[in-house]
Motif scaffolding. Structure first.
Motif, PDB file in Angstrom:
ATOM      1  N   CYS A  88       0.827  -1.205   0.000  1.00  0.00           N
ATOM      2  CA  CYS A  88       0.000   0.000   0.000  1.00  0.00           C
ATOM      3  C   CYS A  88       0.866   1.262   0.000  1.00  0.00           C
ATOM      4  O   CYS A  88       0.595   2.216  -0.739  1.00  0.00           O
ATOM      5  N   THR A  89       1.917   1.252   0.805  1.00  0.00           N
ATOM      6  CA  THR A  89       2.814   2.416   0.876  1.00  0.00           C
ATOM      7  C   THR A  89       3.474   2.679  -0.473  1.00  0.00           C
ATOM      8  O   THR A  89       3.500   3.829  -0.949  1.00  0.00           O
ATOM      9  N   TYR A  92       0.766   3.927  -3.140  1.00  0.00           N
ATOM     10  CA  TYR A  92       0.370   5.330  -2.970  1.00  0.00           C
ATOM     11  C   TYR A  92       1.535   6.288  -3.204  1.00  0.00           C
ATOM     12  O   TYR A  92       1.368   7.325  -3.848  1.00  0.00           O
ATOM     13  N   THR A  93       2.701   5.947  -2.690  1.00  0.00           N
ATOM     14  CA  THR A  93       3.858   6.842  -2.815  1.00  0.00           C
ATOM     15  C   THR A  93       4.282   7.006  -4.265  1.00  0.00           C
ATOM     16  O   THR A  93       4.505   8.136  -4.733  1.00  0.00           O
ATOM     17  N   GLU A  94       4.388   5.906  -4.988  1.00  0.00           N
ATOM     18  CA  GLU A  94       4.825   5.978  -6.386  1.00  0.00           C
ATOM     19  C   GLU A  94       3.846   6.783  -7.237  1.00  0.00           C
ATOM     20  O   GLU A  94       4.258   7.577  -8.079  1.00  0.00           O
ATOM     21  N   GLU A  96       1.641   9.037  -6.117  1.00  0.00           N
ATOM     22  CA  GLU A  96       1.644  10.440  -5.685  1.00  0.00           C
ATOM     23  C   GLU A  96       2.861  11.172  -6.252  1.00  0.00           C
ATOM     24  O   GLU A  96       2.765  12.334  -6.646  1.00  0.00           O
ATOM     25  N   ASN A  97       3.988  10.486  -6.319  1.00  0.00           N
ATOM     26  CA  ASN A  97       5.201  11.090  -6.863  1.00  0.00           C
ATOM     27  C   ASN A  97       5.153  11.239  -8.380  1.00  0.00           C
ATOM     28  O   ASN A  97       5.957  11.982  -8.946  1.00  0.00           O
ATOM     29  N   SER A 176      -2.578  14.434   0.696  1.00  0.00           N
ATOM     30  CA  SER A 176      -1.488  13.483   0.457  1.00  0.00           C
ATOM     31  C   SER A 176      -2.040  12.073   0.325  1.00  0.00           C
ATOM     32  O   SER A 176      -2.748  11.585   1.213  1.00  0.00           O
ATOM     33  N   ARG A 178      -0.126   9.431   0.302  1.00  0.00           N
ATOM     34  CA  ARG A 178       0.652   8.638   1.275  1.00  0.00           C
ATOM     35  C   ARG A 178       0.012   8.647   2.661  1.00  0.00           C
ATOM     36  O   ARG A 178       0.116   7.677   3.403  1.00  0.00           O
ATOM     37  N   ASP A 179      -0.634   9.754   3.006  1.00  0.00           N
ATOM     38  CA  ASP A 179      -1.263   9.857   4.320  1.00  0.00           C
ATOM     39  C   ASP A 179      -2.476   8.942   4.460  1.00  0.00           C
ATOM     40  O   ASP A 179      -3.029   8.816   5.553  1.00  0.00           O
ATOM     41  N   VAL A 181      -2.352   5.687   3.853  1.00  0.00           N
ATOM     42  CA  VAL A 181      -1.883   4.311   4.033  1.00  0.00           C
ATOM     43  C   VAL A 181      -2.427   3.693   5.316  1.00  0.00           C
ATOM     44  O   VAL A 181      -2.973   2.580   5.302  1.00  0.00           O
TER      45      VAL A 181
END
Length: 194
Positions: A88-89, A92-94, A96-97, A176, A178-179, A181
């Motif tokens: 999940c991290t 979402y991170t990839e 979002e980036n 965000s 990431r927030d 997750v």
């Protein structure tokens, strides 16, 4: 491919990602992709027969990179809950980036023809299988309920993350990704735990 050919191939895919995200797949001309990639229009056809092939290869490359990151991260743990957190991290991170990639994977894929979606779906299969394996691992090691329908649960997990990303895009990326997750993971774990 030689390094020069690989470089042009990568430039074309990066140009396509940008153009598809800005204009949508159906309104994107090969000439716009060539311009964004910094290559001549004809160069595109040395690598791809049609625009659909560009989209398919874009998914294969980008999702392939993501799946490799997922596999590398979960290889370090036998804890199914922690593996889901890592998935999940990264998911979402990839995205979002790289909002352009998020837009193309979330919005454009859904607007493509059925045959094209099927071809792209093949690219998603290793990701879906990884989630399935994590769910099965959680059952096997006693973290998750034994009576879970593994295939349904893997689809629910993937579909939930997919919807969170789509909602984030449609909101104009006002928060965000990431927030999200921890709450996403709590939802998953609550649904599958004993």
């Amino acid at each position: 491919m030689t390094s020069k050919k690989t470089e042009k191939y990568d430039l074309i895919l990066q140009g396509a990602l940008k153009v598809f995200a800005e204009n949508g797949y159906h309104r994107s001309q090969v000439s716009k992709i060539a311009k964004a990639a910094g290559v001549a229009d004809g160069t595109i056809y040395l690598y791809f027969k049609r625009k659909e092939d560009i989209l398919i290869h874009l998914f294969q490359e980008k999702l392939g990179e993501l799946v490799n990151k997922f596999h590398e991260s979960v290889a370090e743990t036998n804890d199914a809950c922690e593996a889901l957190r890592m998935i999940c991290t990264i998911h979402y991170t990839e995205l979002e980036n790289n909002p352009e990639l998020a837009y193309v994977t979330q919005i454009e894929m859904r607007q493509s023809e059925l045959e094209l979606r099927k071809e792209i779906g093949i690219t998603l299969k290793p990701y879906i299988e990884l989630i399935e394996n994590i769910v099965q691992q959680g059952i096997d090691n006693g973290q998750f309920r034994a009576n879970l329908n593994v295939k349904l649960v893997r689809n629910l997990i993937f579909g939930s993350m997919d919807e969170v990303v789509t909602s984030w895009l449609l909101s104009g990326q006002k928060y965000s990704l990431r927030d999200q997750v921890n709450e996403t993971l709590q939802f998953f774990i609550h649904g599958v735990s004993k």
